[in-house]
Design an enzyme around this catalytic site. Structure first.
Site, PDB file in Angstrom:
ATOM      1  N   TYR A 109       0.841  -1.207   0.000  1.00  0.00           N
ATOM      2  CA  TYR A 109       0.000   0.000   0.000  1.00  0.00           C
ATOM      3  C   TYR A 109       0.876   1.258   0.000  1.00  0.00           C
ATOM      4  O   TYR A 109       1.631   1.501   0.939  1.00  0.00           O
ATOM      5  CB  TYR A 109      -0.932   0.044   1.211  1.00  0.00           C
ATOM      6  CG  TYR A 109      -1.966  -1.073   1.265  1.00  0.00           C
ATOM      7  CD1 TYR A 109      -2.294  -1.824   0.140  1.00  0.00           C
ATOM      8  CD2 TYR A 109      -2.615  -1.373   2.447  1.00  0.00           C
ATOM      9  CE1 TYR A 109      -3.230  -2.845   0.193  1.00  0.00           C
ATOM     10  CE2 TYR A 109      -3.562  -2.390   2.521  1.00  0.00           C
ATOM     11  CZ  TYR A 109      -3.858  -3.122   1.387  1.00  0.00           C
ATOM     12  OH  TYR A 109      -4.787  -4.131   1.456  1.00  0.00           O
ATOM     13  N   SER A 133     -13.069  -4.533   1.816  1.00  0.00           N
ATOM     14  CA  SER A 133     -14.084  -3.861   0.979  1.00  0.00           C
ATOM     15  C   SER A 133     -15.501  -4.159   1.485  1.00  0.00           C
ATOM     16  O   SER A 133     -16.387  -4.502   0.692  1.00  0.00           O
ATOM     17  CB  SER A 133     -13.936  -4.271  -0.497  1.00  0.00           C
ATOM     18  OG  SER A 133     -12.632  -4.029  -0.976  1.00  0.00           O
ATOM     19  N   PRO A 134     -15.745  -4.034   2.801  1.00  0.00           N
ATOM     20  CA  PRO A 134     -17.067  -4.396   3.331  1.00  0.00           C
ATOM     21  C   PRO A 134     -18.160  -3.425   2.886  1.00  0.00           C
ATOM     22  O   PRO A 134     -19.345  -3.757   2.975  1.00  0.00           O
ATOM     23  CB  PRO A 134     -16.863  -4.323   4.853  1.00  0.00           C
ATOM     24  CG  PRO A 134     -15.765  -3.330   5.042  1.00  0.00           C
ATOM     25  CD  PRO A 134     -14.843  -3.544   3.871  1.00  0.00           C
ATOM     26  N   ALA A 187     -18.063  -2.382  -0.233  1.00  0.00           N
ATOM     27  CA  ALA A 187     -17.872  -2.471  -1.688  1.00  0.00           C
ATOM     28  C   ALA A 187     -17.287  -1.153  -2.202  1.00  0.00           C
ATOM     29  O   ALA A 187     -17.745  -0.580  -3.195  1.00  0.00           O
ATOM     30  CB  ALA A 187     -19.163  -2.840  -2.401  1.00  0.00           C
ATOM     31  N   GLY A 206     -17.445   1.772  -1.096  1.00  0.00           N
ATOM     32  CA  GLY A 206     -18.313   2.952  -1.012  1.00  0.00           C
ATOM     33  C   GLY A 206     -19.628   2.780  -1.745  1.00  0.00           C
ATOM     34  O   GLY A 206     -20.580   3.527  -1.524  1.00  0.00           O
ATOM     35  N   LEU A 212     -21.941   0.674  -1.260  1.00  0.00           N
ATOM     36  CA  LEU A 212     -23.064   0.372  -0.361  1.00  0.00           C
ATOM     37  C   LEU A 212     -23.462   1.552   0.517  1.00  0.00           C
ATOM     38  O   LEU A 212     -24.408   1.457   1.292  1.00  0.00           O
ATOM     39  CB  LEU A 212     -22.729  -0.864   0.494  1.00  0.00           C
ATOM     40  CG  LEU A 212     -22.529  -2.148  -0.321  1.00  0.00           C
ATOM     41  CD1 LEU A 212     -22.018  -3.289   0.546  1.00  0.00           C
ATOM     42  CD2 LEU A 212     -23.837  -2.565  -1.013  1.00  0.00           C
TER      43      LEU A 212
HETATM   44  N1  LIG Z   1      -6.380  -8.252   1.065  1.00  0.00           N
HETATM   45  C1  LIG Z   1      -6.740  -7.624  -0.036  1.00  0.00           C
HETATM   46  O1  LIG Z   1      -6.512  -8.101  -1.159  1.00  0.00           O
HETATM   47  C2  LIG Z   1      -7.443  -6.307   0.106  1.00  0.00           C
HETATM   48  C3  LIG Z   1      -8.095  -5.733  -1.003  1.00  0.00           C
HETATM   49  C4  LIG Z   1      -8.764  -4.520  -0.820  1.00  0.00           C
HETATM   50  C5  LIG Z   1      -8.793  -3.913   0.435  1.00  0.00           C
HETATM   51  N2  LIG Z   1      -8.133  -4.488   1.496  1.00  0.00           N
HETATM   52  C6  LIG Z   1      -8.146  -3.863   2.836  1.00  0.00           C
HETATM   53  O2  LIG Z   1      -9.481  -3.584   3.211  1.00  0.00           O
HETATM   54  C7  LIG Z   1      -9.642  -2.196   3.528  1.00  0.00           C
HETATM   55  C8  LIG Z   1     -11.031  -1.744   3.166  1.00  0.00           C
HETATM   56  O3  LIG Z   1     -11.367  -2.070   1.821  1.00  0.00           O
HETATM   57  P1  LIG Z   1     -11.573  -0.962   0.694  1.00  0.00           P
HETATM   58  O4  LIG Z   1     -10.891   0.269   1.100  1.00  0.00           O
HETATM   59  O5  LIG Z   1     -11.236  -1.613  -0.605  1.00  0.00           O
HETATM   60  O6  LIG Z   1     -13.150  -0.759   0.638  1.00  0.00           O
HETATM   61  P2  LIG Z   1     -14.278  -0.251   1.678  1.00  0.00           P
HETATM   62  O7  LIG Z   1     -13.768  -0.270   3.051  1.00  0.00           O
HETATM   63  O8  LIG Z   1     -15.481  -1.025   1.340  1.00  0.00           O
HETATM   64  O9  LIG Z   1     -14.524   1.239   1.168  1.00  0.00           O
HETATM   65  C9  LIG Z   1     -13.783   2.309   1.664  1.00  0.00           C
HETATM   66  C10 LIG Z   1     -14.302   3.594   1.032  1.00  0.00           C
HETATM   67  O10 LIG Z   1     -15.720   3.709   1.237  1.00  0.00           O
HETATM   68  C11 LIG Z   1     -16.065   5.057   1.544  1.00  0.00           C
HETATM   69  N3  LIG Z   1     -16.633   5.048   2.905  1.00  0.00           N
HETATM   70  C12 LIG Z   1     -16.063   4.557   4.049  1.00  0.00           C
HETATM   71  N4  LIG Z   1     -16.870   4.729   5.106  1.00  0.00           N
HETATM   72  C13 LIG Z   1     -17.981   5.331   4.643  1.00  0.00           C
HETATM   73  C14 LIG Z   1     -19.169   5.773   5.265  1.00  0.00           C
HETATM   74  N5  LIG Z   1     -19.389   5.605   6.567  1.00  0.00           N
HETATM   75  N6  LIG Z   1     -20.109   6.359   4.489  1.00  0.00           N
HETATM   76  C15 LIG Z   1     -19.918   6.532   3.156  1.00  0.00           C
HETATM   77  N7  LIG Z   1     -18.801   6.134   2.505  1.00  0.00           N
HETATM   78  C16 LIG Z   1     -17.844   5.546   3.252  1.00  0.00           C
HETATM   79  C17 LIG Z   1     -14.782   5.855   1.434  1.00  0.00           C
HETATM   80  O11 LIG Z   1     -14.645   6.312   0.089  1.00  0.00           O
HETATM   81  P3  LIG Z   1     -15.252   7.729  -0.471  1.00  0.00           P
HETATM   82  O12 LIG Z   1     -15.475   8.628   0.703  1.00  0.00           O
HETATM   83  O13 LIG Z   1     -14.196   8.224  -1.389  1.00  0.00           O
HETATM   84  O14 LIG Z   1     -16.504   7.340  -1.184  1.00  0.00           O
HETATM   85  C18 LIG Z   1     -13.714   4.818   1.711  1.00  0.00           C
HETATM   86  O15 LIG Z   1     -12.459   5.128   1.169  1.00  0.00           O
HETATM   87  C19 LIG Z   1      -8.500  -1.501   2.770  1.00  0.00           C
HETATM   88  O16 LIG Z   1      -8.162  -0.254   3.325  1.00  0.00           O
HETATM   89  C20 LIG Z   1      -7.382  -2.527   2.929  1.00  0.00           C
HETATM   90  O17 LIG Z   1      -6.797  -2.389   4.213  1.00  0.00           O
HETATM   91  C21 LIG Z   1      -7.480  -5.686   1.336  1.00  0.00           C
END
Ligand SMILES: NC(=O)c1ccc[n+]([C@@H]2O[C@H](COP(=O)([O-])OP(=O)(O)OC[C@H]3O[C@@H](n4cnc5c(N)ncnc54)[C@H](OP(=O)(O)O)[C@@H]3O)[C@@H](O)[C@H]2O)c1
Length: 342
Positions: free
Chosen positions: A59, A198-199, A201, A203, A205
């Protein structure tokens, strides 16, 4: 905050914090986010009882680990620190060297959970786990985890290690509900952990994005879920989320998180672009969904059939070409009221 019932010295919070966003160009949150907001988000998370922080060597090419390491300084005993090894040529000496480099960037002498970022198609886990066992023996790594593993390979990894592989970090959400069918029951039965990435998805969701108002950062430009047609198809799922959210005086994003972490074996690591998002996500740990609410959401999730994989490629190309001219698409900076670019 609620915690997993697993015997780790620091309890693992049901809602953690994902930090891929920290210092990552792909998310495009800009320099003020990397230099200031990220640390403030981590500190507020600790105040609110979050213990689980997830990062990876890849990252921001190590920047996320550095930012996180600085932000947790002084709170080492109250965090459960998880990072990941990208398994390129993961032979034991390389595994050792990469763990040392991650620990140095994090500024710690122990990594609480060291995860293999994805299954290597060529190198068997028997090889990788030799390196992991050494790291556990010398105390640099407390627990070993995997990521993006099938149940079969998770089991094989555990056999190769000769002790528990505590967790499997996988994409798991109402938009990607697959793990509910196999990984989650496996973890429940064995006393292991599914860490949902990505819980939200990414953003989708939250209900904030639509076919005519799409996020335009690099990460989501490569996520087919954000194709206009898929965003339109998601309307039914978002309507179901809004209905449950109204009943709980919550937001769709909070209900999406509550749905994922309902199993005692699951923790979720949403990323956050602001303090407000972090606080909202943490509060989701205390929402209890009734059986019928969980099932209604699962049914809506099953009905959501986005176009993904190779079938999505032509539409992704069309969307990419059109992105610059779409008046409805917003940059993340615009969407968050932030200035600057990564
Ligand atoms: N192991 C793997 O292969 C892998 C792959 C992906 C991710 N990950 C890990 O999982 C973590 C989370 O996954 P992710 O970042 O892909 O997706 P995510 O947690 O589903 O989405 C994060 C994004 O959603 C939006 N968000 C967050 N909280 C919110 C809320 N309360 N209300 C509205 N929008 C909100 C924000 O974007 P905006 O404000 O810009 O809309 C934020 O950057 C990553 O940081 C990483 O540590 C691991």
């Amino acid at each position: 905050m609620r915690y997993l019932d697993i015997d780790t010295p620091t309890k693992i919070s049901k809602i953690g914090l994902g930090t891929w966003q920290f210092g990552s160009r792909g998310w495009g949150y800009g320099t003020s986010y990397a230099d200031r907001d990220a640390a403030a988000i981590v500190q507020r998370a600790i105040e609110l009882g979050v213990t689980l922080f997830d990062t990876a060597e890849v990252y921001g090419r190590g920047r996320s680990e550095r930012i996180l390491g600085q932000a947790i300084a002084g709170h080492r005993d109250s965090v459960f620190l998880a990072t990941k090894l990208l398994p390129v040529a993961p032979f034991p000496p390389i595994v050792h060297q990469r763990a040392v480099a991650s620990a140095a960037r994090l500024g710690v002498s122990r990594i609480d959970l060291y995860q293999i970022h994805q299954a290597n198609p060529l190198v068997k886990d028997t090889v990788i786990m030799r390196g992991m066992r050494d790291l556990q023996r010398i105390g640099l790594v407390a627990e070993v985890g995997v990521s993006n593993y099938s149940v079969r390979r998770w089991r094989a990894a555990e056999e190769a290690l000769g002790s528990r592989v505590l967790s499997n970090q996988v994409s798991y959400s109402l938009a990607v509900p697959g793990p509910a069918a196999d990984l989650v029951p496996y973890a429940e039965e064995k006393g292991r952990v599914v860490m949902a990435y990505s819980p939200l998805a990414q953003g989708l969701l939250s209900g904030r994005y639509t076919g005519s108002s799409r996020p335009s950062n690099q990460v989501r430009a490569f996520n087919p879920l954000f194709l206009p047609a898929n965003l339109e198809r998601a309307e039914g799922l978002l309507a179901a989320l809004r209905e449950v959210a109204d009943a709980h005086d919550a937001t769709p994003a909070q209900i999406a998180l509550a749905w994922v972490i309902r199993s005692p074996a699951v923790t979720a690591i949403p990323g956050a672009s602001s303090l407000r998002q972090l606080e909202s996500n943490v509060a989701a740990a205390d929402i209890d969904l009734a059986d019928d609410e969980w099932q209604a959401l699962r049914d809506a999730s099953v009905r959501f059939r986005p176009t993904t994989g190779a079938a999505a490629v032509p539409a992704m190309v069309r969307a990419r070409i059109g992105t610059g001219n779409r008046s409805g698409s917003q940059t993340n900076s615009q969407a968050n009221g932030q200035i600057g670019s990564a």
